[in-house]
Design an enzyme around this catalytic site. Structure first.
Site, PDB file in Angstrom:
ATOM      1  N   ARG D 100      25.978  44.918 -18.940  1.00  0.00           N
ATOM      2  CA  ARG D 100      25.717  44.957 -17.503  1.00  0.00           C
ATOM      3  C   ARG D 100      25.565  43.566 -16.899  1.00  0.00           C
ATOM      4  O   ARG D 100      26.086  43.276 -15.806  1.00  0.00           O
ATOM      5  CB  ARG D 100      24.467  45.787 -17.183  1.00  0.00           C
ATOM      6  CG  ARG D 100      24.226  45.862 -15.670  1.00  0.00           C
ATOM      7  CD  ARG D 100      23.321  46.999 -15.273  1.00  0.00           C
ATOM      8  NE  ARG D 100      23.730  48.249 -15.864  1.00  0.00           N
ATOM      9  CZ  ARG D 100      24.793  48.961 -15.464  1.00  0.00           C
ATOM     10  NH1 ARG D 100      25.519  48.545 -14.445  1.00  0.00           N
ATOM     11  NH2 ARG D 100      25.093  50.068 -16.080  1.00  0.00           N
ATOM     12  N   LYS D 135      26.227  29.764   3.546  1.00  0.00           N
ATOM     13  CA  LYS D 135      25.750  31.151   3.437  1.00  0.00           C
ATOM     14  C   LYS D 135      25.997  31.719   2.045  1.00  0.00           C
ATOM     15  O   LYS D 135      26.737  32.690   1.874  1.00  0.00           O
ATOM     16  CB  LYS D 135      26.423  32.004   4.511  1.00  0.00           C
ATOM     17  CG  LYS D 135      26.000  31.612   5.918  1.00  0.00           C
ATOM     18  CD  LYS D 135      26.687  32.429   6.983  1.00  0.00           C
ATOM     19  CE  LYS D 135      26.339  31.865   8.362  1.00  0.00           C
ATOM     20  NZ  LYS D 135      27.125  32.469   9.450  1.00  0.00           N
ATOM     21  N   LYS D 167      23.580  19.416  14.682  1.00  0.00           N
ATOM     22  CA  LYS D 167      23.680  20.679  15.397  1.00  0.00           C
ATOM     23  C   LYS D 167      22.946  20.586  16.732  1.00  0.00           C
ATOM     24  O   LYS D 167      22.326  19.575  17.042  1.00  0.00           O
ATOM     25  CB  LYS D 167      23.089  21.808  14.551  1.00  0.00           C
ATOM     26  CG  LYS D 167      23.784  21.986  13.209  1.00  0.00           C
ATOM     27  CD  LYS D 167      23.423  23.314  12.584  1.00  0.00           C
ATOM     28  CE  LYS D 167      24.284  23.552  11.351  1.00  0.00           C
ATOM     29  NZ  LYS D 167      24.161  24.921  10.844  1.00  0.00           N
ATOM     30  N   GLU D 197      28.591  19.210  15.496  1.00  0.00           N
ATOM     31  CA  GLU D 197      28.988  20.490  16.086  1.00  0.00           C
ATOM     32  C   GLU D 197      29.170  20.307  17.577  1.00  0.00           C
ATOM     33  O   GLU D 197      28.239  19.862  18.273  1.00  0.00           O
ATOM     34  CB  GLU D 197      27.857  21.512  15.886  1.00  0.00           C
ATOM     35  CG  GLU D 197      28.048  22.443  14.719  1.00  0.00           C
ATOM     36  CD  GLU D 197      26.968  23.527  14.692  1.00  0.00           C
ATOM     37  OE1 GLU D 197      26.540  23.884  13.585  1.00  0.00           O
ATOM     38  OE2 GLU D 197      26.545  23.973  15.790  1.00  0.00           O
ATOM     39  N   ASP D 218      33.066  24.485  17.661  1.00  0.00           N
ATOM     40  CA  ASP D 218      32.276  25.656  17.314  1.00  0.00           C
ATOM     41  C   ASP D 218      32.441  26.775  18.329  1.00  0.00           C
ATOM     42  O   ASP D 218      32.128  26.600  19.516  1.00  0.00           O
ATOM     43  CB  ASP D 218      30.795  25.248  17.211  1.00  0.00           C
ATOM     44  CG  ASP D 218      29.961  26.345  16.585  1.00  0.00           C
ATOM     45  OD1 ASP D 218      30.496  27.085  15.743  1.00  0.00           O
ATOM     46  OD2 ASP D 218      28.774  26.451  16.947  1.00  0.00           O
TER      47      ASP D 218
END
Lengths: 280, 280, 280, 280, 280, 280
Positions: D100, D135, D167, D197, D218
């Site tokens: 597994r 992410k 940002k 950005e 962006d």
């Protein structure tokens, strides 16, 4: 209790709690609310010398950072059965979960201190000092040696690393005490003391000539020891070892040796009976 | 010897060698040439059951990766005084430096196995099984329990984490056995067994009604135990505990209990006398 | 959130921050002064059950020891889109640097709790309990299982170590269920439960005879399950497993099984949409 | 698979095995003899791109040092349902205990590689490169990014530490792009690239004037992106980000941007279906 | 090179490689194929004494387990500029990536050995021994002391823990040398030597009376030293310290002191010039 | 002092204290009562730039958590001989035990800062920036680079991992600068800058054509450097390296290069003389 003892205790406590408590005392955590606090005490159930209270405290404090801990006696104190050693207060959970681990340490170390005190007291009117040996339990080396001191005896070397001890095997390989000492002198830092185990007066003489720091009289009878002491005449410190029962102790001390080393201090430990009582 | 025992032994050996050998066995390293090899053996000096040979081997192997190790008996074997347990060969240095640490483990674990065998053998004609308890030395939990099994007894729970055991304090806080069991059922994974300590037949009945997995008959006399077993009638496993001397063991087993737990297996260990002999 | 979940979270947070932040959030540290503090909130952007707020808090607290954290709902609460989950305040740096890591945990665990609640709620009028399985993500085992409980389901065994589960491979090697159970009984501590996977009623009967603790009815149709439950007649706990969709759930529960295990609780996680808003 | 991926995998495997196997797969260890070896294979049950075979191998090798492992395809290969990925042989125990955990890694990483390949292939006739984002799942950062590359896309920065990304929050605090860039230039090593950005063409112009290395467009529409690319005219690299669906991808690439970053590569992973088959 | 030196070197090498190489030598790894191997040598570019070759080897071996390493001289050998110290062969990558780290160790330790040899050789016709001091670089304590011995000098105590050294501050607090020695005697194990720093003959006398093991004559002129040696008359070992330049060394040795300690051996190190040459 | 410097210092301090203090400063602990506190100061005994006070503080704070530490100057300040750097107060034990370790760090780092300031000040009217190199001592990489910045110079890459640097070996293996750059571009993340070492103007032209980020003019004479700068014409940053003595520095800067890298900043460190004075 110095840093090295605390560190050694810390490691053992962590192992003990990981083994015993692990991911949790599942009974207590699911039944006893976390906020309930209780008072408790440790009580001697036999006469002896107490050692290890700070370690018992460490156990409980790992389980309750807000533990209140009031020792009623000092480490190394002689107690009678029924004497209260410490009064403490903590979460009910901590008291239940930590009880056995705390007692395990306290009972063993107090057992060692009690035994050490018996030997030390037996010859307290001599200048001779009682020493422990390397016969300590794996993991307990520093704790056992701490307890020996609390009982009034002293520590021999910590291990194989901090003092040279020439034994029969070494003598055989080197081809004699003289050669063994010479090999050590050419390699060791000048801060390291050298001791030689001797079993005959001829070996004692060879050790004297090699200018070692300490001469061990190993498994000799009282008369031979006396002659050894005479022969050395202050040119080295003298340790007596082997078959050192309580009965024989005063005769050995009377020969004038500086140290008597006793494996039994840490090798065959009878735990001192101590119990924890939680108040209602 | 499974992974967890090996890991626990590994940790203790590392601590023991760090304490005893530390930065080096300065006597041996400076006198005995590194390339000399010798043969040696471990010899029983008393009758008993042997446990811990793989740990002794681990000690020496850490000091000599090329160690040759031939066990002459199996772990758990009954030996007579004079029997050779193992013949081995390694660097002379490793034999000298590791001797005491190896013996420390071997003697303690063999002591536990010997004691366990005594209890297990005493009731081998009953279906009752001897169990150990949580009274193991800090650091030695897994090793002590391993030795118990080698002696022919079995392990109780590993610690506070793998089985629930409801004791008097828990009953008091919860307000009864029924409430305590209910609290556990609502929190614990369904893989966890629940045991209850009982001291009266009324408690036994309450435990039966709460459908616990195991009921402990704690410090009961033989007659009460017998009634307890009758009352339970197979609806739970039964453990007898408290004051379980060798003398009383067969009477207890005869009541029909499934387990008898014995703190003395690991709590009061008399080391089995074993010595190391290096050949010339 | 108990100790083992906190420890597991701690390890993962440390890895996540080391990977993402490493030697520093070089943009934020060089632009945003260290002393500026801001308020922020986590807001649900979908309906669901929330789990993981204490882990999000741990993330931010590692970045700002003076974090103020006021949860507006309890772990396990059902929330609607737009609900505020927590209001918090910390250094502007901590809010910027920790945002993604905190959300990563919170969204996954809330996703698991939401799914678990759906299954648990579907059969809440039955005595049957929903269990998770071993299909958890590497590193997230304890966190995933925590979230399952917050959603109202329960945990199966933690892994391969805390309960025995005899599967087809084991049965084949042992030569039958009876032999497999016997092998386990002779080795395992008496605290360990034994479960058997069965796919036929003949196997169910063999499992009953072997007196296992739990019998799994694996991939059976409803009718066979019903017969299995009847056959077992309370002599073991019963788990249903395999293809347990929401649609089929009530029919399965109606057969009288004690547990239904669902891999999908942790295997295929749809994150719950949650966002962080920093106030000006 | 470079060192950092191997290290990250190693840590996660250790956690996964500790959680799942812990002190032992008690069923398998007590039923399956340790010396039995079996052959097995991993088989794709869906079309996709495979990544993670070396990690699956690491899992089994930790359980069996003598594992034989023959990959039938290369990492990053496109496979069809039914294709054999690897044939291997090991102890039966290792095959059962590791199955597994091995599949967990293999399925997730192959899912990421499959998704990355879809995006990369969609614009392979443009010079534009697909990038991942931050992410990634806690603990899986390096593994996820490895899988992205195996699928044919490329990695954006590793985290907050290896590239500066200005940002909106940073612009607000600094008081403009110019000021933010200046703050970074005065502190950062000259080896660090700076990206900004931007959401408007006015910001794009400010970024050009500040001589940043990369300008992110962006959440702009295609037309604005085209104007941005024209305005920059090769004076900085250009990244497009925000709402980058497969449908829109070719239009974005056609604007002439250098990079398109896609959170979905690692954020919403659909595992590739793969199964393990043990031969009789 | 004994275990403690190897361990200390190992730790420093790991830090150095982590700092310098970290996640990879990205230039070399992406340009130089992993399978290319090259021969190289280390060449002295100045006269001196070489120490540290085993550490240089450790550096390369961490980068290439199949390194071939043939030392052409022994540790502690005197070399001339142009002499080849070692010929080795490894992956081209390892040679490029490890070069600087290897040289850093080798050059520093050879510098220390060279300096130590200069002092030791200057008085080789006296019985007096040159000792180092505690003035070693953080992290390099054991390495620096190793190099001192390779140069032909000896080590003073390893640190504050293995020998007692009573300095002016201690004397002041204790209220005299006698009191300070007494305090130590009552606490220290009997394996620990005691040294006292003295600056006057009166202090020397007090130290003699206190029966310390070693008396340091600190910053005394030659004449006072001579009187000190006379006064002590073999009742303790004697160390001279303070302002021990090469010029003054023979006069000090001629006073009959046993040891001369020199901070400059490790405190102000001029690296020995050594370079690595890779063959085409 | 940012996190990575503090961590590196922390590791080195721990090693230094473990080596020097180990299980205890046995002289001080047995003579100086633990509760006595004293005031002390660090005083410059030469002119220079100070760096490392926070590390000295860390050393003492590890020995006394209640240390009072008042810096009289800022890190990076120019001081004159006799200036007090810091006034502090702690246990007498901590002051004695930590003195040497604290000074070791402080003296080395201040030596580096002093040297760096000399170079930086020499060209402060140019736009050219002084950079350090990889020639830092094992273990001290991050500390040395910190001190460089405190002296007013800047850091080159941290090591082999954070920037690509194509050297002659790489060019040879790749078959030219163009090929080397291409190999890097196809593998490296887009966040990584690429620098090329050039020794001829032809190589400079090849580097320009390959669009590298930085071109190093290695060991060129002033005139060739000037031509190189002209040729590059702003299309890449320019670093001058090799034989960069203080004398030659202004001529190099006058060529218009952006950076001058100096190995001597960290390679040949002359410690700044600083001493600790304990008040009575």
């Amino acid at each position: 209790m110095n840093k090295k003892v605390i560190e050694a205790a810390n490691i053992l406590i962590d192992i003990a709690l990981r083994d015993d408590v692990g991911e949790g005392d599942i009974t207590t955590e699911n039944i006893v609310p976390s906020e309930i606090r209780r008072k408790a005490k440790m009580v001697a159930k036999a006469d002896g010398v107490v050692a290890g209270l700070p370690i018992a405290e460490m156990v409980f404090r790992k389980l309750d950072a807000n533990l209140i801990w009031k020792e009623k006696i000092e480490e190394g104190a002689h107690v009678k059965s029924g004497d209260v050693l410490v009064e403490f207060e903590g979460t009910y959970r901590a008291l239940l979960t930590g009880e056995r681990t705390a007692l395990n340490f306290l009972q063993r170390l107090s057992g060692i201190a009690t035994m050490s005190a018996k030997y030390a007291d037996a010859i307290k009117d001599f200048h001779t000092v009682i020493l422990d040996t390397r016969k300590t339990l794996p993991g307990f080396n520093k704790l056992d040696k701490y307890a020996v001191k609390k009982g009034g005896a002293r520590n021999h070397r910590q291990g194989l690393h901090d003092m040279a001890m020439i034994k029969d095997n070494h003598i055989e390989v080197a081809g004699g005490i003289t050669a063994a000492v010479k090999a050590l002198r050419s390699s060791l830092d000048h801060s390291i003391k050298i001791e030689v185990e001797t079993t005959t007066l001829a070996q004692v003489q060879e050790a004297i000539d090699a200018k070692v720091d300490i001469i061990m009289l190993d498994n000799m009878d009282i008369e031979t020891m006396r002659k050894g002491v005479e022969l050395i005449a202050g040119r080295a410190k003298i340790e007596a070892s082997g078959n050192m029962t309580l009965e024989r102790l005063r005769d050995v001390a009377a020969t004038g040796v500086d140290y008597i080393s006793i494996g039994a201090l840490t090798h065959s430990v009878t735990a001192l009976d101590i119990s924890q009582r939680i108040e209602d």
